[in-house]
Scaffold this motif. Structure first.
Motif, PDB file in Angstrom:
ATOM      1  N   LYS A 190      76.422  64.614  25.974  1.00  0.00           N
ATOM      2  CA  LYS A 190      76.298  66.001  25.515  1.00  0.00           C
ATOM      3  C   LYS A 190      75.103  66.656  26.176  1.00  0.00           C
ATOM      4  N   ASP A 191      75.287  67.876  26.624  1.00  0.00           N
ATOM      5  CA  ASP A 191      74.204  68.652  27.257  1.00  0.00           C
ATOM      6  C   ASP A 191      73.467  67.855  28.326  1.00  0.00           C
ATOM      7  N   GLY A 192      74.191  67.161  29.139  1.00  0.00           N
ATOM      8  CA  GLY A 192      73.572  66.440  30.245  1.00  0.00           C
ATOM      9  C   GLY A 192      72.887  65.147  29.870  1.00  0.00           C
ATOM     10  N   ASN A 193      73.029  64.717  28.629  1.00  0.00           N
ATOM     11  CA  ASN A 193      72.393  63.463  28.208  1.00  0.00           C
ATOM     12  C   ASN A 193      73.398  62.481  27.630  1.00  0.00           C
ATOM     13  N   ILE A 194      73.138  61.213  27.846  1.00  0.00           N
ATOM     14  CA  ILE A 194      73.910  60.181  27.165  1.00  0.00           C
ATOM     15  C   ILE A 194      73.383  60.088  25.731  1.00  0.00           C
ATOM     16  N   LEU A 195      74.292  60.183  24.764  1.00  0.00           N
ATOM     17  CA  LEU A 195      73.883  60.052  23.357  1.00  0.00           C
ATOM     18  C   LEU A 195      73.956  58.606  22.898  1.00  0.00           C
ATOM     19  N   GLY A 196      74.838  57.860  23.526  1.00  0.00           N
ATOM     20  CA  GLY A 196      75.002  56.473  23.131  1.00  0.00           C
ATOM     21  C   GLY A 196      76.099  55.828  23.949  1.00  0.00           C
ATOM     22  N   ILE A 197      76.031  54.507  24.061  1.00  0.00           N
ATOM     23  CA  ILE A 197      77.086  53.743  24.739  1.00  0.00           C
ATOM     24  C   ILE A 197      77.523  52.641  23.775  1.00  0.00           C
ATOM     25  N   SER A 198      78.826  52.493  23.626  1.00  0.00           N
ATOM     26  CA  SER A 198      79.339  51.480  22.703  1.00  0.00           C
ATOM     27  C   SER A 198      80.353  50.591  23.401  1.00  0.00           C
ATOM     28  N   GLU A 283      71.012  54.500  22.603  1.00  0.00           N
ATOM     29  CA  GLU A 283      71.225  53.071  22.337  1.00  0.00           C
ATOM     30  C   GLU A 283      72.505  52.590  23.020  1.00  0.00           C
ATOM     31  N   PHE A 284      72.472  51.366  23.473  1.00  0.00           N
ATOM     32  CA  PHE A 284      73.647  50.676  24.010  1.00  0.00           C
ATOM     33  C   PHE A 284      74.041  49.661  22.945  1.00  0.00           C
ATOM     34  N   ARG A 285      75.132  49.922  22.257  1.00  0.00           N
ATOM     35  CA  ARG A 285      75.466  49.055  21.115  1.00  0.00           C
ATOM     36  C   ARG A 285      76.594  48.071  21.432  1.00  0.00           C
ATOM     37  N   LEU A 286      76.353  46.846  21.013  1.00  0.00           N
ATOM     38  CA  LEU A 286      77.335  45.781  21.180  1.00  0.00           C
ATOM     39  C   LEU A 286      77.638  45.173  19.821  1.00  0.00           C
ATOM     40  N   ILE A 287      78.786  44.556  19.734  1.00  0.00           N
ATOM     41  CA  ILE A 287      79.080  43.746  18.543  1.00  0.00           C
ATOM     42  C   ILE A 287      78.247  42.471  18.644  1.00  0.00           C
ATOM     43  N   ASN A 288      77.551  42.162  17.583  1.00  0.00           N
ATOM     44  CA  ASN A 288      76.811  40.899  17.545  1.00  0.00           C
ATOM     45  C   ASN A 288      77.194  40.148  16.273  1.00  0.00           C
ATOM     46  N   GLU A 289      76.605  38.979  16.074  1.00  0.00           N
ATOM     47  CA  GLU A 289      76.989  38.184  14.894  1.00  0.00           C
ATOM     48  C   GLU A 289      76.719  38.936  13.596  1.00  0.00           C
ATOM     49  N   THR A 290      75.717  39.813  13.636  1.00  0.00           N
ATOM     50  CA  THR A 290      75.326  40.494  12.403  1.00  0.00           C
ATOM     51  C   THR A 290      76.270  41.639  12.020  1.00  0.00           C
ATOM     52  N   ASN A 291      76.695  42.422  12.997  1.00  0.00           N
ATOM     53  CA  ASN A 291      77.526  43.580  12.626  1.00  0.00           C
ATOM     54  C   ASN A 291      79.027  43.321  12.764  1.00  0.00           C
ATOM     55  N   LEU A 292      79.377  42.130  13.181  1.00  0.00           N
ATOM     56  CA  LEU A 292      80.786  41.799  13.428  1.00  0.00           C
ATOM     57  C   LEU A 292      81.677  42.101  12.218  1.00  0.00           C
ATOM     58  N   ALA A 293      81.262  41.612  11.063  1.00  0.00           N
ATOM     59  CA  ALA A 293      82.089  41.779   9.873  1.00  0.00           C
ATOM     60  C   ALA A 293      82.254  43.256   9.529  1.00  0.00           C
ATOM     61  N   ALA A 294      81.178  44.015   9.700  1.00  0.00           N
ATOM     62  CA  ALA A 294      81.211  45.427   9.325  1.00  0.00           C
ATOM     63  C   ALA A 294      82.204  46.215  10.164  1.00  0.00           C
ATOM     64  N   PHE A 295      82.407  45.795  11.403  1.00  0.00           N
ATOM     65  CA  PHE A 295      83.270  46.576  12.280  1.00  0.00           C
ATOM     66  C   PHE A 295      84.653  45.972  12.486  1.00  0.00           C
ATOM     67  N   ALA A 296      84.884  44.826  11.910  1.00  0.00           N
ATOM     68  CA  ALA A 296      86.166  44.153  12.126  1.00  0.00           C
ATOM     69  C   ALA A 296      87.329  45.045  11.703  1.00  0.00           C
ATOM     70  N   LYS A 297      87.138  45.803  10.641  1.00  0.00           N
ATOM     71  CA  LYS A 297      88.212  46.644  10.122  1.00  0.00           C
ATOM     72  C   LYS A 297      88.473  47.855  11.017  1.00  0.00           C
ATOM     73  N   LYS A 298      87.404  48.399  11.550  1.00  0.00           N
ATOM     74  CA  LYS A 298      87.498  49.652  12.299  1.00  0.00           C
ATOM     75  C   LYS A 298      88.399  49.517  13.528  1.00  0.00           C
ATOM     76  N   GLN A 299      88.371  48.319  14.079  1.00  0.00           N
ATOM     77  CA  GLN A 299      89.167  48.006  15.251  1.00  0.00           C
ATOM     78  C   GLN A 299      90.587  48.533  15.154  1.00  0.00           C
ATOM     79  N   TYR A 300      91.167  48.426  13.988  1.00  0.00           N
ATOM     80  CA  TYR A 300      92.586  48.725  13.857  1.00  0.00           C
ATOM     81  C   TYR A 300      92.861  50.120  13.325  1.00  0.00           C
ATOM     82  N   SER A 301      91.816  50.883  13.096  1.00  0.00           N
ATOM     83  CA  SER A 301      92.043  52.197  12.508  1.00  0.00           C
ATOM     84  C   SER A 301      92.765  53.128  13.470  1.00  0.00           C
TER      85      SER A 301
END
Ligand SMILES: Nc1ncnc2c1ncn2[C@@H]1O[C@H](COP(=O)(O)OP(=O)(O)O)[C@@H](O)[C@H]1O
Ligand SMILES: [Mg+2]
Length: 338
Positions: A190-198, A283-301
């Motif tokens: 946005k506006d010439g800047n990276i806001l985040g990478i996932s 931020e460059f965000r990756l799935i790690n052992e800590t957030n894995l469970a939290a995002f497992a559901k989102k995958q299929y949305s």
């Protein structure tokens, strides 16, 4: 510092931005960073009508006489009054062109309209994929996908004050590549800047952690040096792929900066309230052992069971129709196996 509640931030996506993200409006700018593809544009109105019509009737290779040979399903076709011809006769030129392009692209493609692929309909093809080997696969996917309906009927539903523009619809056929989903990333700009990478595929890949600095440097350089200066769109979402040995960034897609696009490991509110001061403040965000469970559901949305199936489950006639279409499909040529 957690906030107890947040206000609903609008994406602010404009009609112009959405139109600029139409595949044919940016593909020429990044030819060297795209896998092979063909675009068919404009699409004949008969094909759009076919995509939006009820039911799934596919192209047939056999004649009607053979189809209605003596079998228990023969009355189906007799019931149909206006639909007796195979649908592709209404867009025979397009049909031939699709077949030709599929062959030119190596016999395996994934189809898209201006913005979306029918990935929510992948459950219809063997192997749960949108990899298509013939025109009929493409018709079945496009006709069964809510994402495609959204492209056709509601492309500007998130725009505040949309003008009455007529969209030139296009069919994009992308050569199938064996992509490693671990190496797909989504960049919010946005506006010439990276806001985040996932990470795009929300599974845990332990090798990504060590690669992060290199991947980040590659993506950042590509986005700031090539994409932002050439694309000239105020805000957008870029999907990239970096296969080993990580010396080249491929563009998978450029999407409108809209809440219809998955925010993946960010939340939309997070992205929309971000105000980066310099190129590297993201931020460059990756799935790690800590957030894995939290995002497992989102995958299929993104790929919920299509509304047709939900509807059919409560409606016997619809269920029978669905079963008939399925049966026809299994025979591939549209004829009914005894
Ligand atoms: N050329 C290709 N070959 C194989 N798979 C692909 C190709 N392009 C995209 N994909 C896969 O399909 C997914 C969706 O593709 P994409 O073009 O981003 O469609 P959409 O805009 O509907 O999300 C991607 O995340 C990628 O995994
Ligand atoms: Mg996309």
């Amino acid at each position: 510092m957690g906030e107890d509640y947040t206000t609903f931030e609008k994406s602010g996506v404009t009609q112009e931005e959405i139109l600029k993200c139409s595949f044919s409006n940016w593909c020429d700018l990044f030819k060297d960073h795209l896998f092979p593809y063909r675009v068919i544009n404009p699409l004949p109105p008969t094909f759009i009508d076919y995509l939006l019509s009820d039911g799934i009737k596919l192209a047939t290779k056999q004649t009607r006489l053979e189809q209605t040979s003596d079998n228990e399903y023969s009355d189906w076709d007799e019931d149909e009054t206006d639909n007796s011809d195979p649908p592709h006769l209404k867009f025979i030129h397009l049909h031939d062109q699709i077949s030709k392009y599929v062959e030119k692209l190596g016999g395996k493609v994934i189809p898209k309209l201006n913005w979306s692929s029918p990935k929510d309909a992948s459950w219809l093809l063997p192997g749960n994929t949108i990899k298509s080997i013939e025109a009929n696969d493409i018709y079945l996917l496009l006709k069964s996908s809510d994402h495609i309906v959204d492209d056709l009927l509601y492309p500007f539903s998130e725009v505040e004050d949309p003008k009455d523009v007529k969209v030139a619809y296009e069919l994009v056929l992308k050569k199938w590549e064996d992509i490693n989903p671990a190496l797909e990333f989504r960049v919010f700009v946005k506006d010439g800047n990276i806001l985040g990478i996932s990470q795009r595929d929300l599974n845990y890949y332990d090798f990504l952690k060590d690669l992060e600095p290199e991947l980040n440097a590659r993506i950042s350089k590509f986005v700031y040096n090539e994409v932002i200066p050439n694309l000239k769109v105020e805000k957008f979402i870029l999907d990239v792929y970096i296969p080993r040995p990580f010396d080249k960034v491929y563009i998978i897609d450029i999407n409108p900066f809209s809440r219809k696009s998955e925010s993946l490991l960010f939340t939309w509110n997070e992205l929309l309230t971000r105000n980066p001061k310099d190129d590297n403040e993201y931020e460059f965000r990756l799935i790690n052992e800590t957030n894995l469970a939290a995002f497992a559901k989102k995958q299929y949305s993104e790929s919920q069971v299509p509304i047709d199936v939900v509807g059919a489950a409560n409606d016997t006639e619809a269920l029978i129709n669905l079963a008939r279409e399925w049966e026809k499909l299994q025979t591939k040529d549209g004829s009914i196996s005894p």
